[in-house]
Design an enzyme around this catalytic site. Structure first.
Site, PDB file in Angstrom:
ATOM      1  N   SER A 104      -6.085  19.680  50.019  1.00 25.78           N
ATOM      2  CA  SER A 104      -5.602  19.531  48.796  1.00 25.78           C
ATOM      3  C   SER A 104      -4.133  19.948  49.057  1.00 25.78           C
ATOM      4  CB  SER A 104      -6.162  20.808  47.981  1.00 25.78           C
ATOM      5  OG  SER A 104      -7.401  20.652  47.970  1.00 25.78           O
TER       6      SER A 104
HETATM    7  N1  SAH Z   1     -10.791  22.825  50.745  1.00 26.75           N
HETATM    8  C1  SAH Z   1     -10.878  21.884  51.377  1.00 26.75           C
HETATM    9  C2  SAH Z   1     -10.751  20.654  50.554  1.00 26.75           C
HETATM   10  C3  SAH Z   1     -11.746  19.460  50.813  1.00 26.75           C
HETATM   11  S1  SAH Z   1     -11.960  18.130  49.955  1.00 26.75           S
HETATM   12  C4  SAH Z   1      -9.545  21.847  52.319  1.00 26.75           C
HETATM   13  O1  SAH Z   1      -8.727  22.680  52.107  1.00 26.75           O
HETATM   14  O2  SAH Z   1      -9.455  20.993  53.226  1.00 26.75           O
HETATM   15  C5  SAH Z   1     -13.458  18.716  49.350  1.00 26.75           C
HETATM   16  C6  SAH Z   1     -14.702  18.880  50.322  1.00 26.75           C
HETATM   17  O3  SAH Z   1     -15.800  19.190  49.430  1.00 26.75           O
HETATM   18  C7  SAH Z   1     -15.140  17.673  51.060  1.00 26.75           C
HETATM   19  O4  SAH Z   1     -14.981  17.940  52.533  1.00 26.75           O
HETATM   20  C8  SAH Z   1     -16.427  17.205  50.494  1.00 26.75           C
HETATM   21  O5  SAH Z   1     -17.466  16.812  51.885  1.00 26.75           O
HETATM   22  C9  SAH Z   1     -16.896  18.570  50.154  1.00 26.75           C
HETATM   23  N2  SAH Z   1     -18.241  18.377  49.392  1.00 26.75           N
HETATM   24  C10 SAH Z   1     -18.334  17.493  48.181  1.00 26.75           C
HETATM   25  N3  SAH Z   1     -19.527  17.938  47.492  1.00 26.75           N
HETATM   26  C11 SAH Z   1     -20.133  19.098  48.151  1.00 26.75           C
HETATM   27  C12 SAH Z   1     -21.403  19.988  48.021  1.00 26.75           C
HETATM   28  N4  SAH Z   1     -22.019  19.446  47.067  1.00 26.75           N
HETATM   29  N5  SAH Z   1     -21.571  20.935  48.702  1.00 26.75           N
HETATM   30  C13 SAH Z   1     -20.683  21.274  49.730  1.00 26.75           C
HETATM   31  N6  SAH Z   1     -19.396  20.369  50.046  1.00 26.75           N
HETATM   32  C14 SAH Z   1     -19.116  19.278  49.297  1.00 26.75           C
END
Ligand code: SAH
Length: 215
Positions: free
Chosen positions: A61
């Site tokens: 993000s």
């Molecule tokens: N906080 C992260 C943002 C990653 S983007 C950072 O700082 O890098 C969001 C993430 O949520 C992705 O990696 C995606 O694979 C994950 N995601 C999506 N649906 C999910 C679920 N149901 N349970 C766990 N992770 C999930």
């Protein structure tokens, strides 16, 4: 420019200027080495005012959104926090700086493994990761004082509200697949209070209480 200088500039020009006030949040964002959480080819862009790809079609993000969501949890250092969407592990590290223990769930195994390695290397011992559907929460470890969801959902997954302690805070982007509002949910003795923190754009939360995966 060295990375410390780049981070300090990022904090001053993107966070302080836009109204992020929590001193501990600002300090954590000055400290956590954001460039370590992006791919090597993107290091020069690591402190930019935008999200960046981290592989598997996911993103780390924008710094301001990380700060805004973290501030909304009002952490004081004693909390048990649940994070959904470990991704690169950057937000996880910020939470680990500010809370007692962080539980983070990621649905994509390769991302979780990579995050684990890096968080270990950086010495974050108060972080537990698991691979699975985070929309179901982490029942064995509930209740949580704070919950952060870092992927966009059509609704607030009920299991996450159920696993929030009374007095706890939850932040989650809620909306359609392409744009969302950041929603803060506070659980009090009287019930649930929701507030809107503004517009945002996240990758999809895919799971039983989120979106169906696209073909
Ligand atoms: N906080 C992260 C943002 C990653 S983007 C950072 O700082 O890098 C969001 C993430 O949520 C992705 O990696 C995606 O694979 C994950 N995601 C999506 N649906 C999910 C679920 N149901 N349970 C766990 N992770 C999930």
């Amino acid at each position: 420019m060295d990375f410390t200088t780049a981070r300090n500039r990022m904090v001053d020009s993107q966070l302080v200027s836009r109204g992020i006030k929590d001193a501990k949040v600002l300090l954590a964002m000055r400290k956590v080495p954001r460039h370590r959480f992006v791919e090597e080819a993107l290091i020069s862009q690591a402190h930019g005012d935008h999200p960046l790809p981290i592989g598997e079609k996911q993103t780390i993000s924008q710094p301001y959104i990380v700060a805004l969501m973290t501030e909304a949890l009002e952490l004081r250092g004693v909390e048990r926090v649940l994070e959904i969407g470990t991704g690169s592990g950057y937000q996880t590290a910020i939470l680990a700086e500010l809370a007692e223990k962080v539980y983070s769930i990621e649905r994509m195994y390769p991302l979780s493994v990579k995050a684990r390695r890096l968080l270990d290397e950086l010495g974050y011992l108060n972080v537990v990761l698991k691979v699975g559907d985070g929309t179901l929460g982490w029942k064995e470890e509930a209740p949580f004082d704070a919950v952060m969801v870092t992927a966009g959902s059509p609704e607030v997954p009920q299991p996450l509200v159920d696993q929030l302690a009374v007095g706890g805070r939850l932040v989650i982007p809620v909306g359609d697949r392409y744009s969302q509002s950041l929603v803060r949910v506070a659980r009090t003795k009287e019930g649930i209070k929701k507030s809107d923190l503004g517009g945002c754009r996240f990758v999809n939360l895919v799971g039983q209480h989120g979106w169906q995966e696209l073909e």
